[in-house]
Structure formats: C-alpha cells, structure tokens
Design an enzyme around this catalytic site. Structure first.
Site, PDB file in Angstrom:
ATOM      1  N   CYS A  77       0.833  -1.202   0.000  1.00 39.26           N
ATOM      2  CA  CYS A  77       0.000   0.000   0.000  1.00 39.26           C
ATOM      3  C   CYS A  77       0.873   1.259   0.000  1.00 39.26           C
ATOM      4  O   CYS A  77       1.618   1.485  -0.945  1.00 39.26           O
ATOM      5  CB  CYS A  77      -0.994  -0.054   1.167  1.00 39.26           C
ATOM      6  SG  CYS A  77      -2.325   1.178   1.021  1.00 39.26           S
ATOM      7  N   HIS A 175      -3.816  -4.985  -0.183  1.00 32.77           N
ATOM      8  CA  HIS A 175      -3.372  -5.542   1.100  1.00 32.77           C
ATOM      9  C   HIS A 175      -3.447  -7.064   1.042  1.00 32.77           C
ATOM     10  O   HIS A 175      -4.514  -7.633   1.249  1.00 32.77           O
ATOM     11  CB  HIS A 175      -4.259  -5.024   2.236  1.00 32.77           C
ATOM     12  CG  HIS A 175      -4.029  -3.592   2.562  1.00 32.77           C
ATOM     13  ND1 HIS A 175      -3.052  -3.181   3.450  1.00 32.77           N
ATOM     14  CD2 HIS A 175      -4.606  -2.462   2.090  1.00 32.77           C
ATOM     15  CE1 HIS A 175      -3.049  -1.864   3.524  1.00 32.77           C
ATOM     16  NE2 HIS A 175      -3.979  -1.401   2.707  1.00 32.77           N
ATOM     17  N   GLU A 177      -2.510  -9.163   3.159  1.00 29.29           N
ATOM     18  CA  GLU A 177      -2.871  -9.699   4.478  1.00 29.29           C
ATOM     19  C   GLU A 177      -4.370  -9.639   4.741  1.00 29.29           C
ATOM     20  O   GLU A 177      -4.870 -10.248   5.677  1.00 29.29           O
ATOM     21  CB  GLU A 177      -2.086  -8.962   5.583  1.00 29.29           C
ATOM     22  CG  GLU A 177      -2.577  -7.566   5.926  1.00 29.29           C
ATOM     23  CD  GLU A 177      -2.142  -6.452   4.964  1.00 29.29           C
ATOM     24  OE1 GLU A 177      -2.435  -5.280   5.287  1.00 29.29           O
ATOM     25  OE2 GLU A 177      -1.543  -6.735   3.907  1.00 29.29           O
TER      26      GLU A 177
END
Length: 193
Positions: A77, A175, A177
């Site tokens: 990001c 992202h 994750e």
C-alpha cells in the site's frame, strides 16, 4: 526464514504479522539497521499519509538504507507508493526505486477506493498460481501510474499499476494480508522468491 517488517510507526503491522504466522513464519518488527540487513525477506508496510511517512523514514535514515537493500523487499500500500519517484500526496519525493509517480484519483469516482477489485496482466513469480482477474482488497486515494515496472494492473477511474517490480524490490497497492486465499498465496510466493 528471517522476515523483518520495517517498523517506522505507520499502521497495518499487526495484521501483516498475523498473516505470516498463519503461514508458519514469524515476522519481527524492527527499525534497527543490522536487523534489517540480516533479514532474508523484508516488508515495508504503510497506512497513512505519504509526506509524514517519508519524514519518519528520514528521521531514522531508513530512506538511505532501503534503496540499497539486496534481499527481496515487498512494499504494501503506502509502502509501495513510497518506493516510487514522487507522490502528489503532500508533494512528497519518494525512494526513487520505481520509475513512476503517484497521483490522486479524480473526483469522477468515490475516493478512497475501498473494497475488492481485480488484478490483471500478472507477471513475475510473485503471482505464481494466482489467477488473472483475482480479487484483492484495496483502500487508497492515490495510485501509481502505469510504467515499465508494472507487474499487475487494476482499473478504477483509469488503469493503474497495482503491483510493481524492479530487481529485488516488489510493491503491491492492495493488502495481501486482508485479501483471503489469493493474498495468502502472494505472501507465500514472496517467501519463496
């Protein structure tokens, strides 16, 4: 596997640590130069505003260290955006790793882009076994312009580079994750680079 998440006080660190734990790898937080240099893999995270994030990197002289790293490093990001030449956000000079500029989305679309969007034109081993048009989770008001370092694209307002690669440096706007199975696969691929 020695994974270091660069700790410069800019968000989303715990969720990245948990994502690596789910893969059976522990990732440590550090801003210590020797710890970073000794890492097998490095993550440059980031949530927030570009100029203040860059000030934090400069305060610890990590802005000097990061471009000289030789092991695989993944910017996530804002971390990816800081690796670019320049960001319109706060008129910020970046780390000049990726030869592109970061611009703000126009007012023709809802800003920030928040939610799931597809990634296309996937290149490099970072995307092994990830399908084109896979959905990833994004939250951002600024984007990296298309350039020769682009290894994935996303469309929102226009077609922009949602992943970048130059030598050992990788960056993703989304992202991983928070991107379910596909995001987990990307982190797994990064560990195998």
């Amino acid at each position: 596997m020695n994974v270091v998440i660069i700790d410069y006080g800019v968000g989303n660190i715990k969720s990245i640590q948990f994502a690596f734990e789910r893969l059976g790898t522990s990732a440590i937080l550090s801003q210590d130069v020797q710890t970073i240099l000794a890492a097998d893999k490095i993550i440059l995270p980031g949530v927030g505003e570009a100029s203040s994030a860059m000030r934090k990197l400069k305060a610890t002289q990590l802005d000097q260290l990061i471009p000289k790293l030789t092991q695989p490093i993944l910017g996530i990001c804002l971390g990816m955006q800081l690796m670019c030449n320049y960001s319109e956000e706060g008129k910020t000079n970046g780390l000049k790793i990726f030869d592109t500029q970061v611009k703000r989305f126009s007012n023709a679309v809802k800003v920030p882009q928040m939610g799931w969007n597809t990634i296309t034109n996937l290149k490099t081993k970072l995307f092994n076994t990830i399908n084109a048009n896979e959905y990833m989770y994004l939250v951002h008001s600024y984007y990296a312009e298309s350039c020769s370092d682009a290894i994935a694209f996303t469309e929102y307002d226009l077609k922009y580079a949602s992943a970048l690669n130059k030598d050992n440096f990788y960056g993703v706007q989304f992202h991983p994750e928070k991107s379910g199975t596909a995001g987990e696969q990307l982190l797994k691929n990064f560990l195998q680079l």
